[in-house]
Scaffold this active site. Structure first.
Site, mmCIF file in Angstrom:
data_model
loop_
_atom_site.group_PDB
_atom_site.id
_atom_site.type_symbol
_atom_site.label_atom_id
_atom_site.label_comp_id
_atom_site.label_asym_id
_atom_site.label_seq_id
_atom_site.Cartn_x
_atom_site.Cartn_y
_atom_site.Cartn_z
ATOM 1 N N THR A 102 0.842 -1.179 0.090
ATOM 2 C CA THR A 102 -0.021 0.056 0.013
ATOM 3 C C THR A 102 0.781 1.204 -0.139
ATOM 4 O OG1 THR A 102 -1.568 1.558 1.222
ATOM 5 C CG2 THR A 102 -0.292 -0.193 2.574
ATOM 6 N N TYR A 126 -2.515 0.308 9.957
ATOM 7 C CA TYR A 126 -2.514 -0.613 8.934
ATOM 8 C C TYR A 126 -1.257 -0.665 7.890
ATOM 9 C CZ TYR A 126 -4.100 -1.487 3.888
ATOM 10 O OH TYR A 126 -3.964 -1.625 2.427
ATOM 11 N N TRP A 151 -5.671 3.639 -3.378
ATOM 12 C CA TRP A 151 -6.876 4.234 -3.609
ATOM 13 C C TRP A 151 -7.408 3.437 -4.367
ATOM 14 C CZ3 TRP A 151 -7.247 10.293 -4.090
ATOM 15 C CH2 TRP A 151 -6.620 10.766 -3.032
HETATM 16 N N1 LIG Z 1 -8.354 -1.098 -1.286
HETATM 17 C C1 LIG Z 1 -7.485 -0.214 -1.143
HETATM 18 O O1 LIG Z 1 -8.026 0.945 -1.446
HETATM 19 C C2 LIG Z 1 -6.025 -0.405 -1.245
HETATM 20 C C3 LIG Z 1 -5.138 0.376 -1.269
HETATM 21 C C4 LIG Z 1 -3.810 0.175 -1.249
HETATM 22 C C5 LIG Z 1 -3.409 -1.177 -1.173
HETATM 23 N N2 LIG Z 1 -4.205 -2.181 -1.108
HETATM 24 C C6 LIG Z 1 -3.945 -3.564 -0.951
HETATM 25 O O2 LIG Z 1 -4.333 -4.434 -2.053
HETATM 26 C C7 LIG Z 1 -5.039 -5.728 -1.782
HETATM 27 C C8 LIG Z 1 -6.136 -5.854 -2.218
HETATM 28 O O3 LIG Z 1 -7.158 -4.955 -1.699
HETATM 29 P P1 LIG Z 1 -8.765 -5.188 -2.140
HETATM 30 O O4 LIG Z 1 -9.139 -3.681 -2.091
HETATM 31 O O5 LIG Z 1 -9.048 -6.156 -2.964
HETATM 32 O O6 LIG Z 1 -9.172 -5.457 -0.528
HETATM 33 P P2 LIG Z 1 -10.817 -5.971 0.000
HETATM 34 O O7 LIG Z 1 -11.695 -5.527 -1.087
HETATM 35 O O8 LIG Z 1 -10.818 -5.331 1.295
HETATM 36 O O9 LIG Z 1 -10.677 -7.459 0.223
HETATM 37 C C9 LIG Z 1 -9.916 -8.099 1.200
HETATM 38 C C10 LIG Z 1 -9.878 -9.565 1.139
HETATM 39 O O10 LIG Z 1 -9.070 -10.093 2.156
HETATM 40 C C11 LIG Z 1 -9.766 -11.282 2.671
HETATM 41 N N3 LIG Z 1 -9.547 -11.397 3.964
HETATM 42 C C12 LIG Z 1 -9.865 -10.532 4.940
HETATM 43 N N4 LIG Z 1 -9.390 -11.260 6.261
HETATM 44 C C13 LIG Z 1 -9.178 -12.586 5.805
HETATM 45 C C14 LIG Z 1 -8.811 -13.669 6.739
HETATM 46 N N5 LIG Z 1 -8.714 -13.551 7.980
HETATM 47 N N6 LIG Z 1 -8.427 -14.820 6.003
HETATM 48 C C15 LIG Z 1 -8.691 -14.773 4.706
HETATM 49 N N7 LIG Z 1 -9.086 -13.928 3.916
HETATM 50 C C16 LIG Z 1 -9.291 -12.618 4.688
HETATM 51 C C17 LIG Z 1 -11.384 -10.993 2.516
HETATM 52 O O11 LIG Z 1 -12.090 -12.326 2.406
HETATM 53 P P3 LIG Z 1 -13.332 -12.560 1.623
HETATM 54 O O12 LIG Z 1 -13.056 -13.000 0.335
HETATM 55 O O13 LIG Z 1 -13.788 -13.849 2.398
HETATM 56 O O14 LIG Z 1 -14.438 -11.345 1.851
HETATM 57 C C18 LIG Z 1 -11.365 -10.409 0.989
HETATM 58 O O15 LIG Z 1 -11.227 -11.179 -0.053
HETATM 59 C C19 LIG Z 1 -4.567 -5.595 -0.240
HETATM 60 O O16 LIG Z 1 -3.551 -6.434 -0.031
HETATM 61 C C20 LIG Z 1 -4.645 -4.429 0.304
HETATM 62 O O17 LIG Z 1 -3.988 -4.319 1.517
HETATM 63 C C21 LIG Z 1 -5.669 -1.897 -1.130
#
Ligand SMILES: NC(=O)c1ccc[n+]([C@@H]2O[C@H](COP(=O)([O-])OP(=O)(O)OC[C@H]3O[C@@H](n4cnc5c(N)ncnc54)[C@H](OP(=O)(O)O)[C@@H]3O)[C@@H](O)[C@H]2O)c1
Length: 292
Positions: A102, A126, A151
């Site tokens: 991130t 985080y 984002w």
């Molecule tokens: N969203 C942002 O703005 C953002 C920004 C920068 C970096 N990132 C990074 O990009 C990556 C993808 O983000 P995203 O937006 O796709 O995230 P997201 O939509 O919040 O999805 C998170 C995922 O993590 C899974 N998860 C959470 N707790 C878990 C656990 N205990 N065991 C197994 N799975 C678990 C959830 O499972 P389920 O499938 O069961 O729901 C979901 O599939 C992440 O590494 C995040 O840190 C995101």
């Protein structure tokens, strides 16, 4: 090539599932709870060993930035220790690992776009937990790629674009912070880039930035673009008024500037991220079609 994705319902996991259909050489398998549960030590290793993938994309994470302030142990368990276990299990299975990270590893004090080598200094739990995840992955598997993004929005799950669309349906104006700058990133574009990298099968042992291209923007300007696209697609659209971060207190402190420079990724894999405005337009158009 067999690619295992952690999580099934996350924005990136769903985008990878959709875009992988355009890559006949990639067989995508996604695993989620209860089979793969990052809060259960050993769960990830067992699932990866059984799946025997060529590449693991660790898309699962504890992404609730404010909630992480109240649940630091859980955030570190999921974002750091489990990421390390995923990377180690991948190494054991002879697989490479792509670890998503991130922009919140930076403190936002820098002026311009952040390169991969810029000093890290996360402001909250985080960001600290994701940075610890980077370190654990590097240590556990030499065939890793750390990919920092920012984002993230998509037609799936919960995100800023969907919140703005929902807000415009019930309010006569939106107030959005105008003093945090960043790089809005479509999870569909992110998936395209990751699949290009995986197909290249090279570039391991590196850290990359991969975020939406185009001029840096603020949450307020991003919201205005979303409202413009809502108006163009016959969805409710309302004025967006700028406010300061101080006027919108949150549990976690966010960086004032977290614009990412994605040129290293482009040079390595010949993949350029689209302009964030074009991608936002596509996502709003799609959400409008789906709502019709
Ligand atoms: N969203 C942002 O703005 C953002 C920004 C920068 C970096 N990132 C990074 O990009 C990556 C993808 O983000 P995203 O937006 O796709 O995230 P997201 O939509 O919040 O999805 C998170 C995922 O993590 C899974 N998860 C959470 N707790 C878990 C656990 N205990 N065991 C197994 N799975 C678990 C959830 O499972 P389920 O499938 O069961 O729901 C979901 O599939 C992440 O590494 C995040 O840190 C995101």
């Amino acid at each position: 090539m067999k690619v295992l994705v952690t999580g099934t319902e996350g924005q990136l996991a769903r985008s990878l599932a959709e875009r992988a259909r355009l890559h006949p050489g990639i067989e995508l398998l996604a695993l989620a709870r209860p089979k793969l549960d990052f809060e259960v030590p050993g769960s990830a290793a067992a699932a990866i060993t059984e799946a025997a993938p060529d590449v693991v994309v660790n898309a699962a994470a504890f992404t609730a930035v404010d909630q992480a302030e109240d649940e630091p142990e859980r955030a570190f368990r999921i974002n750091a220790d489990a990421a390390g276990e995923v990377a180690a299990a991948a190494a054991q299975a002879g697989a490479a690992v792509v670890q998503l990270s991130t922009d919140y590893v930076f403190d936002g004090q820098g002026d311009g776009p952040y390169s991969e080598d810029a000093p890290v200094n996360p402001l909250g739990v985080y960001g600290r937990s994701k940075l610890a995840g980077e370190e654990q992955v590097r240590a556990a598997n030499p065939r890793h790629a750390i990919v920092r993004t920012a984002w993230v929005y998509s037609p799936f799950g919960r995100n800023f674009v969907k919140s703005m669309i929902a807000g415009a349906a019930t309010r006569d104006r939106l107030t959005v912070v105008d003093d945090q700058r960043g790089s809005p990133t479509s999870a569909l574009d992110l998936a395209d880039g990751l699949l290009a990298m995986i197909e290249a099968g090279a570039g391991w042992g590196e850290t990359y930035h991969l975020a939406g291209a185009g001029e840096a923007t603020t949450w307020c300007d991003f919201a205005r673009e979303i409202m413009a696209q809502c108006a163009a697609n016959h969805l409710p659209a309302v004025p967006v008024e700028p406010i300061r971060t101080e006027d919108w207190p949150t549990r976690a402190v966010r960086p004032r500037n977290s614009v990412l420079d994605s040129s290293r990724f482009e040079e390595a894999f010949g993949f350029a991220m689209p302009n964030w405005r074009l991608s936002a337009r596509e996502v709003v158009e799609r959400l409008a079609r789906e709502a019709a």
